[in-house]
Design a protein around this motif. Structure first.
Motif, PDB file in Angstrom:
ATOM      1  N   GLN A  91       0.828  -1.197   0.000  1.00 45.12           N
ATOM      2  CA  GLN A  91       0.000   0.000   0.000  1.00 45.12           C
ATOM      3  C   GLN A  91       0.871   1.259   0.000  1.00 45.12           C
ATOM      4  OE1 GLN A  91      -2.961   0.098   3.085  1.00 45.12           O
ATOM      5  NE2 GLN A  91      -3.804   2.046   2.410  1.00 45.12           N
ATOM      6  N   THR A  96       2.155   1.683  -3.464  1.00 38.72           N
ATOM      7  CA  THR A  96       1.094   2.179  -4.337  1.00 38.72           C
ATOM      8  C   THR A  96       0.896   3.682  -4.159  1.00 38.72           C
ATOM      9  OG1 THR A  96      -0.033   0.028  -4.315  1.00 38.72           O
ATOM     10  CG2 THR A  96      -1.358   1.953  -4.927  1.00 38.72           C
ATOM     11  N   GLU A  97       0.831   4.121  -2.905  1.00 39.75           N
ATOM     12  CA  GLU A  97       0.645   5.545  -2.632  1.00 39.75           C
ATOM     13  C   GLU A  97       1.838   6.365  -3.121  1.00 39.75           C
ATOM     14  OE1 GLU A  97      -2.015   6.953  -1.687  1.00 39.75           O
ATOM     15  OE2 GLU A  97      -3.186   5.239  -1.003  1.00 39.75           O
ATOM     16  N   ILE A 123       1.509   6.717  -6.902  1.00 38.11           N
ATOM     17  CA  ILE A 123       0.420   7.640  -7.250  1.00 38.11           C
ATOM     18  C   ILE A 123       0.862   9.077  -7.020  1.00 38.11           C
ATOM     19  CG2 ILE A 123      -1.894   8.411  -6.595  1.00 38.11           C
ATOM     20  CD1 ILE A 123      -2.565   5.461  -6.007  1.00 38.11           C
ATOM     21  N   ARG A 131      -5.126   2.793  -6.260  1.00 47.18           N
ATOM     22  CA  ARG A 131      -5.331   2.732  -4.812  1.00 47.18           C
ATOM     23  C   ARG A 131      -6.485   1.790  -4.463  1.00 47.18           C
ATOM     24  NH1 ARG A 131      -6.185   7.660  -4.178  1.00 47.18           N
ATOM     25  NH2 ARG A 131      -4.099   8.280  -3.460  1.00 47.18           N
ATOM     26  N   GLU A 132      -7.629   1.959  -5.114  1.00 45.60           N
ATOM     27  CA  GLU A 132      -8.794   1.132  -4.806  1.00 45.60           C
ATOM     28  C   GLU A 132      -8.554  -0.322  -5.204  1.00 45.60           C
ATOM     29  OE1 GLU A 132     -12.224   0.022  -3.139  1.00 45.60           O
ATOM     30  OE2 GLU A 132     -11.245   1.984  -2.964  1.00 45.60           O
ATOM     31  N   TYR A 181      -5.715  -1.897  -5.088  1.00 45.79           N
ATOM     32  CA  TYR A 181      -4.889  -2.508  -4.051  1.00 45.79           C
ATOM     33  C   TYR A 181      -5.687  -2.721  -2.765  1.00 45.79           C
ATOM     34  CZ  TYR A 181      -0.976  -3.868  -1.240  1.00 45.79           C
ATOM     35  OH  TYR A 181      -0.142  -4.610  -0.429  1.00 45.79           O
TER      36      TYR A 181
END
Length: 226
Positions: free
Chosen positions: A19, A22-23, A26, A36-37, A39
Motif C-alpha cells: 500500500q 502504491t501511494e 500515485i 489505490r482502490e 490494491y
C-alpha cells in the motif's frame, strides 16, 4: 544455532508495504489514482481470508510490466528514502536484541522481494525470504510469481529450504526459533517454531495466542509520516 524470524507488514512495520508503494507511485504520478482502490480491494480479500496472491501480484506488480529496470531501480531508491523515517524505534530494538544475542535473523514475508529488500536493509536483517517476482528478458517485472509464494504454509517451505541450503539444518534441528507475526495467516509457521510471538494480532490470532499461552506484544508505533 538459534533463529529469529520476522513477518514484515504490521509486524516489524506498522503499515502495509504494498500500500505504501502504491501511494508512493500515485503521488509521483507514475500510477493512476484508481490503483489505490484496486490494491485496497486485495487488502480486503486478505482480511477476509479469500486472497489469491497470484491475482494480487498480477494486479499490482503487473503494472510495472513496461517500466525499464533502471527506472524501477531509481523509484525503489526514492521509496527506501521515504520509508526510513517511518520505522519505529521499538522494531529496530527488537531486531537488534536478537542480533546482539547471536541469533540468526530473517524476514519472512509474502511481500515481493524487490519491495521488501529496502526494508530488510534498513533493519540490517541479513536474510530475506519473500515472494519472488518474474522478470522478462529485459529485466522488467512480468507480474507472475516464480515458485511457491512466501505466504501461509508456503512460509514454512521457504524457511526449511533456506535453512537446508545455507546451513544444512531444519526447523526441527535448530536449538530455538522465534517467529513474530500479526496475522492468523501465519499460524502454520507460528506453530512450527519453538517460540511464537503475536504482535498486535488480528482477532483470530489473538484468540489462538490466548488459548495457547503465546506471548503477545504491541505492534510498533508508526512515526508521523513525512
Amino acid at each position: 544455532m538459534q533463529i529469529a524470524l520476522f513477518d514484515l507488514d504490521h509486524t516489524l512495520i506498522a503499515f502495509d508495504t504494498g500500500q505504501a508503494w502504491t501511494e508512493f507511485l500515485i503521488r509521483r504520478g507514475h500510477w493512476p489514482a484508481e490503483a489505490r482502490e484496486t490494491y485496497l480491494d486485495f487488502c480486503r480479500q486478505y482480511v477476509a481470508g479469500t486472497l489469491d496472491l497470484h491475482a494480487m501480484h498480477r494486479g499490482s506488480v503487473g503494472r510495472l510490466r513496461e517500466v525499464p529496470a533502471p527506472t524501477l531501480a531509481r523509484w525503489l531508491a526514492d521509496f527506501r528514502a521515504e520509508l526510513a523515517p517511518r520505522l519505529a524505534p521499538a522494531a529496530h530494538a527488537l531486531v537488534a536484541r536478537h542480533r546482539e544475542a547471536g541469533d540468526l535473523c530473517a524476514i519472512v514475508t509474502a511481500t515481493p522481494r524487490f519491495l521488501a529488500e529496502p526494508l530488510a536493509a534498513l533493519f540490517e536483517v541479513p536474510h530475506l525470504l519473500a515472494t519472488e517476482s518474474g522478470l522478462d528478458e529485459a529485466g522488467r517485472r512480468t507480474g507472475e510469481i516464480v515458485g511457491e509464494p512466501c505466504f501461509r504454509e508456503g512460509k514454512i517451505l521457504h524457511v526449511e529450504r533456506w535453512l537446508a541450503r545455507c546451513f544444512g539444518r531444519s526447523l526441527a534441528t535448530v536449538a530455538r526459533s522465534w517467529f513474530y507475526s500479526d496475522s492468523a495467516s501465519d499460524l502454520p509457521l507460528l506453530q512450527a517454531v519453538s517460540d511464537p510471538v503475536a504482535v498486535g494480532p488480528d482477532a483470530r490470532l489473538a484468540a489462538h495466542a490466548q488459548a495457547a499461552g503465546w506471548p503477545v506484544i504491541a505492534r510498533p508505533v508508526l512515526p508521523s509520516a513525512p
